[in-house]
Design a protein around this motif. Structure first.
Motif, PDB file in Angstrom:
ATOM      1  N   ASP B 192      37.184 -47.109 -14.514  1.00 23.47           N
ATOM      2  CA  ASP B 192      37.289 -48.560 -14.435  1.00 23.47           C
ATOM      3  C   ASP B 192      36.722 -49.235 -15.670  1.00 23.47           C
ATOM      4  O   ASP B 192      36.671 -50.456 -15.750  1.00 23.47           O
ATOM      5  N   GLY B 193      36.252 -48.437 -16.582  1.00 24.79           N
ATOM      6  CA  GLY B 193      35.789 -48.981 -17.852  1.00 24.79           C
ATOM      7  C   GLY B 193      34.353 -49.460 -17.850  1.00 24.79           C
ATOM      8  O   GLY B 193      33.952 -50.236 -18.707  1.00 24.79           O
ATOM      9  N   ALA B 194      33.555 -49.002 -16.844  1.00 25.93           N
ATOM     10  CA  ALA B 194      32.148 -49.387 -16.829  1.00 25.93           C
ATOM     11  C   ALA B 194      31.404 -48.631 -17.926  1.00 25.93           C
ATOM     12  O   ALA B 194      31.545 -47.422 -18.054  1.00 25.93           O
ATOM     13  N   GLY B 195      30.631 -49.335 -18.718  1.00 28.55           N
ATOM     14  CA  GLY B 195      29.876 -48.699 -19.788  1.00 28.55           C
ATOM     15  C   GLY B 195      28.709 -47.910 -19.228  1.00 28.55           C
ATOM     16  O   GLY B 195      28.393 -48.010 -18.036  1.00 28.55           O
ATOM     17  N   ALA B 196      28.069 -47.123 -20.085  1.00 25.23           N
ATOM     18  CA  ALA B 196      26.953 -46.298 -19.637  1.00 25.23           C
ATOM     19  C   ALA B 196      25.843 -47.159 -19.031  1.00 25.23           C
ATOM     20  O   ALA B 196      25.264 -46.820 -18.002  1.00 25.23           O
ATOM     21  N   GLY B 197      25.576 -48.304 -19.667  1.00 25.14           N
ATOM     22  CA  GLY B 197      24.512 -49.189 -19.209  1.00 25.14           C
ATOM     23  C   GLY B 197      24.786 -49.746 -17.823  1.00 25.14           C
ATOM     24  O   GLY B 197      23.937 -49.680 -16.934  1.00 25.14           O
ATOM     25  N   SER B 198      25.964 -50.263 -17.606  1.00 21.70           N
ATOM     26  CA  SER B 198      26.248 -50.878 -16.307  1.00 21.70           C
ATOM     27  C   SER B 198      26.427 -49.813 -15.232  1.00 21.70           C
ATOM     28  O   SER B 198      26.138 -50.045 -14.066  1.00 21.70           O
ATOM     29  N   ARG B 199      26.912 -48.625 -15.628  1.00 21.84           N
ATOM     30  CA  ARG B 199      26.990 -47.542 -14.648  1.00 21.84           C
ATOM     31  C   ARG B 199      25.593 -47.191 -14.157  1.00 21.84           C
ATOM     32  O   ARG B 199      25.360 -46.945 -12.989  1.00 21.84           O
ATOM     33  N   PHE B 200      24.635 -47.179 -15.108  1.00 25.71           N
ATOM     34  CA  PHE B 200      23.264 -46.848 -14.752  1.00 25.71           C
ATOM     35  C   PHE B 200      22.680 -47.885 -13.792  1.00 25.71           C
ATOM     36  O   PHE B 200      22.087 -47.554 -12.776  1.00 25.71           O
ATOM     37  N   ILE B 201      22.907 -49.159 -14.110  1.00 27.46           N
ATOM     38  CA  ILE B 201      22.305 -50.220 -13.306  1.00 27.46           C
ATOM     39  C   ILE B 201      22.970 -50.363 -11.937  1.00 27.46           C
ATOM     40  O   ILE B 201      22.300 -50.529 -10.921  1.00 27.46           O
ATOM     41  N   HIS B 202      24.300 -50.251 -11.905  1.00 26.02           N
ATOM     42  CA  HIS B 202      24.990 -50.517 -10.642  1.00 26.02           C
ATOM     43  C   HIS B 202      25.221 -49.285  -9.783  1.00 26.02           C
ATOM     44  O   HIS B 202      25.463 -49.383  -8.591  1.00 26.02           O
ATOM     45  N   LEU B 203      25.174 -48.118 -10.386  1.00 21.10           N
ATOM     46  CA  LEU B 203      25.472 -46.913  -9.616  1.00 21.10           C
ATOM     47  C   LEU B 203      24.262 -45.987  -9.501  1.00 21.10           C
ATOM     48  O   LEU B 203      23.801 -45.653  -8.411  1.00 21.10           O
ATOM     49  N   THR B 204      23.718 -45.595 -10.672  1.00 20.35           N
ATOM     50  CA  THR B 204      22.655 -44.593 -10.664  1.00 20.35           C
ATOM     51  C   THR B 204      21.348 -45.135 -10.085  1.00 20.35           C
ATOM     52  O   THR B 204      20.743 -44.514  -9.218  1.00 20.35           O
ATOM     53  N   LEU B 205      20.945 -46.294 -10.563  1.00 21.70           N
ATOM     54  CA  LEU B 205      19.649 -46.834 -10.150  1.00 21.70           C
ATOM     55  C   LEU B 205      19.570 -47.077  -8.636  1.00 21.70           C
ATOM     56  O   LEU B 205      18.586 -46.680  -7.999  1.00 21.70           O
ATOM     57  N   PRO B 206      20.590 -47.707  -8.025  1.00 21.50           N
ATOM     58  CA  PRO B 206      20.533 -47.858  -6.563  1.00 21.50           C
ATOM     59  C   PRO B 206      20.469 -46.507  -5.849  1.00 21.50           C
ATOM     60  O   PRO B 206      19.755 -46.361  -4.856  1.00 21.50           O
ATOM     61  N   HIS B 207      21.175 -45.538  -6.407  1.00 24.07           N
ATOM     62  CA  HIS B 207      21.147 -44.212  -5.792  1.00 24.07           C
ATOM     63  C   HIS B 207      19.755 -43.586  -5.885  1.00 24.07           C
ATOM     64  O   HIS B 207      19.331 -42.848  -5.011  1.00 24.07           O
ATOM     65  N   LEU B 208      19.047 -43.901  -6.979  1.00 25.74           N
ATOM     66  CA  LEU B 208      17.712 -43.310  -7.181  1.00 25.74           C
ATOM     67  C   LEU B 208      16.614 -44.043  -6.415  1.00 25.74           C
ATOM     68  O   LEU B 208      15.491 -43.547  -6.326  1.00 25.74           O
ATOM     69  N   SER B 209      16.937 -45.224  -5.867  1.00 23.58           N
ATOM     70  CA  SER B 209      15.864 -46.068  -5.321  1.00 23.58           C
ATOM     71  C   SER B 209      15.050 -45.331  -4.253  1.00 23.58           C
ATOM     72  O   SER B 209      13.831 -45.455  -4.192  1.00 23.58           O
ATOM     73  N   ARG B 210      15.713 -44.555  -3.430  1.00 22.89           N
ATOM     74  CA  ARG B 210      15.011 -43.822  -2.391  1.00 22.89           C
ATOM     75  C   ARG B 210      14.033 -42.797  -2.982  1.00 22.89           C
ATOM     76  O   ARG B 210      12.883 -42.707  -2.572  1.00 22.89           O
ATOM     77  N   ALA B 211      14.509 -42.081  -3.995  1.00 23.80           N
ATOM     78  CA  ALA B 211      13.650 -41.093  -4.652  1.00 23.80           C
ATOM     79  C   ALA B 211      12.461 -41.775  -5.335  1.00 23.80           C
ATOM     80  O   ALA B 211      11.329 -41.288  -5.265  1.00 23.80           O
ATOM     81  N   ILE B 212      12.724 -42.906  -5.973  1.00 23.76           N
ATOM     82  CA  ILE B 212      11.642 -43.634  -6.645  1.00 23.76           C
ATOM     83  C   ILE B 212      10.599 -44.073  -5.614  1.00 23.76           C
ATOM     84  O   ILE B 212       9.393 -43.969  -5.841  1.00 23.76           O
ATOM     85  N   THR B 213      11.071 -44.539  -4.459  1.00 25.10           N
ATOM     86  CA  THR B 213      10.158 -44.938  -3.384  1.00 25.10           C
ATOM     87  C   THR B 213       9.247 -43.781  -2.988  1.00 25.10           C
ATOM     88  O   THR B 213       8.031 -43.954  -2.867  1.00 25.10           O
ATOM     89  N   VAL B 214       9.852 -42.617  -2.802  1.00 24.48           N
ATOM     90  CA  VAL B 214       9.068 -41.445  -2.412  1.00 24.48           C
ATOM     91  C   VAL B 214       8.035 -41.101  -3.477  1.00 24.48           C
ATOM     92  O   VAL B 214       6.876 -40.827  -3.181  1.00 24.48           O
ATOM     93  N   VAL B 215       8.452 -41.155  -4.737  1.00 27.42           N
ATOM     94  CA  VAL B 215       7.528 -40.851  -5.838  1.00 27.42           C
ATOM     95  C   VAL B 215       6.349 -41.826  -5.816  1.00 27.42           C
ATOM     96  O   VAL B 215       5.186 -41.422  -5.923  1.00 27.42           O
ATOM     97  N   ILE B 216       6.644 -43.118  -5.647  1.00 30.56           N
ATOM     98  CA  ILE B 216       5.571 -44.116  -5.635  1.00 30.56           C
ATOM     99  C   ILE B 216       4.594 -43.850  -4.486  1.00 30.56           C
ATOM    100  O   ILE B 216       3.377 -43.826  -4.681  1.00 30.56           O
ATOM    101  N   LEU B 217       5.147 -43.605  -3.294  1.00 31.38           N
ATOM    102  CA  LEU B 217       4.281 -43.401  -2.130  1.00 31.38           C
ATOM    103  C   LEU B 217       3.367 -42.190  -2.301  1.00 31.38           C
ATOM    104  O   LEU B 217       2.152 -42.279  -2.115  1.00 31.38           O
ATOM    105  N   ILE B 218       3.964 -41.050  -2.660  1.00 30.40           N
ATOM    106  CA  ILE B 218       3.167 -39.826  -2.745  1.00 30.40           C
ATOM    107  C   ILE B 218       2.164 -39.893  -3.886  1.00 30.40           C
ATOM    108  O   ILE B 218       0.986 -39.569  -3.731  1.00 30.40           O
ATOM    109  N   GLN B 219       2.620 -40.364  -5.041  1.00 27.65           N
ATOM    110  CA  GLN B 219       1.704 -40.403  -6.179  1.00 27.65           C
ATOM    111  C   GLN B 219       0.555 -41.370  -5.945  1.00 27.65           C
ATOM    112  O   GLN B 219      -0.580 -41.083  -6.338  1.00 27.65           O
ATOM    113  N   THR B 220       0.839 -42.509  -5.316  1.00 29.77           N
ATOM    114  CA  THR B 220      -0.234 -43.477  -5.101  1.00 29.77           C
ATOM    115  C   THR B 220      -1.358 -42.876  -4.271  1.00 29.77           C
ATOM    116  O   THR B 220      -2.538 -43.061  -4.583  1.00 29.77           O
ATOM    117  N   ILE B 221      -0.991 -42.120  -3.221  1.00 29.77           N
ATOM    118  CA  ILE B 221      -2.009 -41.487  -2.394  1.00 29.77           C
ATOM    119  C   ILE B 221      -2.941 -40.639  -3.256  1.00 29.77           C
ATOM    120  O   ILE B 221      -4.163 -40.715  -3.145  1.00 29.77           O
TER     121      ILE B 221
END
Lengths: 274, 290
Positions: B192-221
Motif C-alpha cells: 500500500d506504499g506505507a514507508g518504513a516510518g509509518s509502518r513502524f508507528i501504525h503497525l509494529t509499535l501497536p503490536h509491541l505495546s503488550r510486550a513493552i508493558t510486560v517489560v515495564i512491569l517486570i523491570q520496575t519490580i
C-alpha cells in the motif's frame, strides 16, 4: 519471520548487528581475556592478546578458597529451586486443571508479594534469623530464596500446565489407566518440559540473587554473589584474579542461559508475550 | 466437572504455597510496622520505648530522604528508557535476515545472566576506571580527558551498569513479540506504499505495546530494589549521590543499627512501591487484559 532482503541491506544489517552484539558482550569477553592476563598486564592499558597464564585461576582456587562459595551457590540455588518445585507443582497443577472463580485472584495476589520491597522486611528477617541462629546458614537462605521465587515458580508452572489439554487425562482414564500409570505415562511426559524450564530459570534467578545472600551470610554459607562482592573492598586491585573468579562465577549460568533463552521469554512473562 | 472431592483435594494442593507466602508477607511486615513506632536501637537494645510517629518524622526530614526518592526514580526511569528504546531498536535490527543470527542473539542476551556484583565490579574496574579502564584508554586515544565516572557522574554510571544488565531482557522480549508479527500484514502495508516510518508507528509499535508493558512491569519490580550494583561501586556516595531508597534503609538498619528508623523507612518503601504499582497498573495495565 524475516523476509528476503537485498544482499546489500543484509550486509549492512549484519555488520550493525555484530557491532552492537560485540559491544554488549564486550565486558564479559574482556573479563574472560583479563582472567588469563598477568596482574601487570591487567592494568597496563587496553590489550586483547594476553599472555595466557592460568595462575589467576590457580590462585583463586587455592588461596581464596573458591570452592566453598561455589559449592554454596550450587547448594542454595538447587536446594531452593527443588523445595519451591515440591510446593508449587501440586498448587499450579490444581489451579490449572480445576480452576475456580478465585484462582486468578490467588495468582495475582501471589505475584503481588513480589511488590514487597526486600529491604522493608530486612530488619525483622535479620533479627529473626539472629535469634533463631539462622544467620549464615544454608537452611535459612534456602528458605528465603525459595520464598522470594515461589510466586514466579507457581506462575510459570501454571502457564505451562494450562496449555496441556485436559482431554489427555480423561482419555487415559477412559482407557482404564491406573493412577500410577497415569502419572508415569501421561502426566510426566507432558508436564516435564515445563517443569524443567521452570527449574532452569529458577536456578538462574537464585544463583544471581544478591540482596539477601550478601546481607544474611558472612563466611559459612556465603555463595558466589557475596564472595565476589567482598572483592569491592579497596585493599588493592587484583583485576586479573577478580576476573578469574568472576569468569568461574558466571560461566555455568551463562551457558545455562544460552540454552534456555527461548523458554526464558515465556517463563518470565508468564506466556503474555509469544 | 469439579466435584466436592476434587475441590477439596485441589485446595489441599494449593494450601502450602498460599500459607507460606501469607506468612512471608504478614509476619515480617507486621514486625516492621511495630518496630517503626518504637525507639529501638541495637546498640542499646535494653532501652526500647514507644516512639509514635517520631521515626517517620526523622526519616523523612533526613536530607538524604528526598535525594533517595529522586535517585530511585532516576534509576527506574533512566534504565527503562534506555532498555525500551535500545531494546526496540536492537530487536528491529536483529529481526532481519542476517548472517550469524544465532551467535548475535547469544552475545546480546549474555549480560542478563551475569550476577549483579560481577557486573558492577567489571564495569567499575575494567570499563569505567578513570586511569586503567577501557573507556579511559579510548578517551586518551581520541585525545580527550578520561571521565572519572563515579566521581563526576555517579548516578549515571549506576544507571548505565544496571541498563547493561537489563537491555538483553527487553531486547529478547521485544524480539519475540516482533517475530510473532504477521509477515503478510507487513507486506500488505508495504504494497500500500506505507514507508518504513509509518509502518513502524501504525503497525509494529501497536503490536509491541503488550510486550513493552510486560517489560515495564517486570523491570520496575526489580529496579526499585537495585542494591548490589550500588554496594560494590559507590557504596551510596559520593555523599548521597547514588543512595536509593533501598540503600538508605539498609544503611540506617545495618550501619546505624537503628531498627526503629529503618522500619519506618521500610514502611515508606512499601507505600512507595505500591504507589508506583498502582500508577503502573493504571497507566499500562489495560494492555494486559486479554
Amino acid at each position: 519471520m524475516a523476509r528476503a532482503i537485498s544482499p546489500r541491506r543484509k550486509a549492512i544489517a549484519t555488520l550493525l548487528s555484530w557491532a552492537i552484539a560485540l559491544l554488549l558482550f564486550f565486558p564479559i569477553l574482556y573479563t574472560i581475556i583479563t582472567s588469563v592476563k598477568t596482574e601487570v598486564e591487567a592494568i597496563s592499558g587496553f590489550n586483547l592478546i594476553p599472555s595466557f597464564t592460568f595462575e589467576n585461576y590457580i590462585e583463586v582456587e587455592t588461596q581464596r578458597d573458591y570452592w566453598k562459595p561455589f559449592t554454596n551457590s550450587v547448594l542454595l540455588s538447587i536446594g531452593s529451586t527443588f523445595v519451591a518445585l515440591i510446593i508449587s507443582v501440586p498448587a499450579a497443577w490444581a489451579m490449572a486443571f480445576s480452576p475456580t472463580k478465585r484462582t486468578k485472584d490467588v495468582l495475582m495476589w501471589m505475584l503481588s508479594t513480589k511488590m514487597m520491597p526486600s529491604v522493608a522486611v530486612l530488619v525483622p528477617i535479620y533479627l529473626m534469623f539472629r535469634d533463631l541462629r539462622l544467620l549464615d546458614t544454608h537452611f535459612g537462605l534456602i528458605a528465603i530464596l525459595m520464598l522470594i521465587n515461589l510466586p514466579i515458580v507457581v506462575w510459570m508452572l501454571y502457564t505451562y500446565f494450562r496449555e496441556i489439554p485436559g482431554e489427555i487425562l480423561e482419555a487415559a482414564r477412559m482407557d482404564g489407566a491406573t493412577l500410577w500409570n497415569e502419572i508415569i505415562h501421561v502426566l510426566m511426559p507432558v508436564a516435564l518440559p515445563g517443569i524443567t524450564s521452570t527449574m532452569l530459570l529458577n536456578i538462574i534467578l537464585a544463583w544471581n540473587e544478591a540482596f539477601w545472600t550478601i546481607r544474611l551470610t558472612t563466611a559459612n554459607a556465603a555463595p558466589l554473589t557475596a564472595f565476589i562482592a567482598s572483592f569491592s573492598s579497596p585493599q588493592g586491585l587484583f583485576w586479573a584474579k577478580l576476573s578469574a573468579a568472576s569468569t568461574l562465577a558466571i560461566a555455568p549460568i551463562l551457558i545455562m542461559g544460552w540454552f534456555s533463552q527461548k523458554q526464558l521469554v515465556r517463563g518470565l512473562t508468564f506466556g503474555a508475550v509469544k | 466437572m469439579a466435584t466436592q472431592h476434587t475441590k477439596g483435594l485441589s485446595r489441599l494442593m494449593i494450601a502450602p504455597s498460599v500459607v507460606l507466602l501469607l506468612i512471608w508477607m504478614v509476619v515480617p511486615l507486621s514486625m516492621t510496622l511495630w518496630f517503626s513506632v518504637q525507639n529501638y536501637n541495637l546498640l542499646n537494645p535494653g532501652n526500647v520505648s514507644f516512639a509514635g510517629l517520631l521515626n517517620y518524622r526523622f526519616f523523612y526530614t533526613d536530607p538524604a530522604f528526598f535525594q533517595s526518592i529522586w535517585n530511585t526514580l532516576f534509576i527506574v526511569i533512566g534504565v527503562l528508557l534506555i532498555t525500551i528504546v535500545g531494546g526496540t531498536a536492537i530487536a528491529l535490527l536483529v529481526d532481519q535476515d542476517i548472517w550469524g543470527q544465532g551467535l548475535v542473539r547469544i552475545m546480546i542476551i549474555s549480560p542478563f545472566f551475569v550476577m549483579p556484583p560481577v557486573a558492577a565490579l567489571v564495569w567499575k574496574n575494567m570499563i569505567m576506571h578513570p586511569s586503567y579502564g577501557v573507556l579511559a584508554d579510548l578517551a586518551r586515544f581520541l585525545g580527550l580527558q578520561p571521565i572519572d565516572w563515579f566521581a563526576q557522574y555517579p548516578l549515571t554510571a549506576v544507571v548505565l551498569i544496571v541498563a547493561w544488565q537489563w537491555l538483553p531482557f527487553a531486547t529478547l522480549i521485544l524480539l519475540t513479540a516482533l517475530q510473532s508479527l504477521d509477515g503478510e500484514q507487513k507486506e500488505a502495508a508495504e504494497m500500500d506504499g506505507a514507508g518504513a516510518g509509518s509502518r513502524f508507528i501504525h503497525l509494529t509499535l501497536p503490536h509491541l505495546s503488550r510486550a513493552i508493558t510486560v517489560v515495564i512491569l517486570i523491570q520496575t519490580i526489580f529496579l526499585l530494589g537495585v542494591y548490589a550494583e550500588i554496594l560494590v561501586t559507590t557504596n551510596g556516595g559520593p555523599g548521597y549521590a547514588t543512595t536509593n531508597l533501598t540503600f538508605l534503609i539498609y544503611r540506617t538498619a545495618l550501619l546505624g543499627y537503628d531498627v526503629g528508623g529503618a522500619s519506618a523507612g521500610g514502611i515508606i518503601a512499601v507505600v512507595f512501591a505500591n504507589i508506583v504499582a498502582i500508577f503502573l497498573m493504571r497507566a499500562v495495565g489495560k494492555n494486559l487484559d486479554r
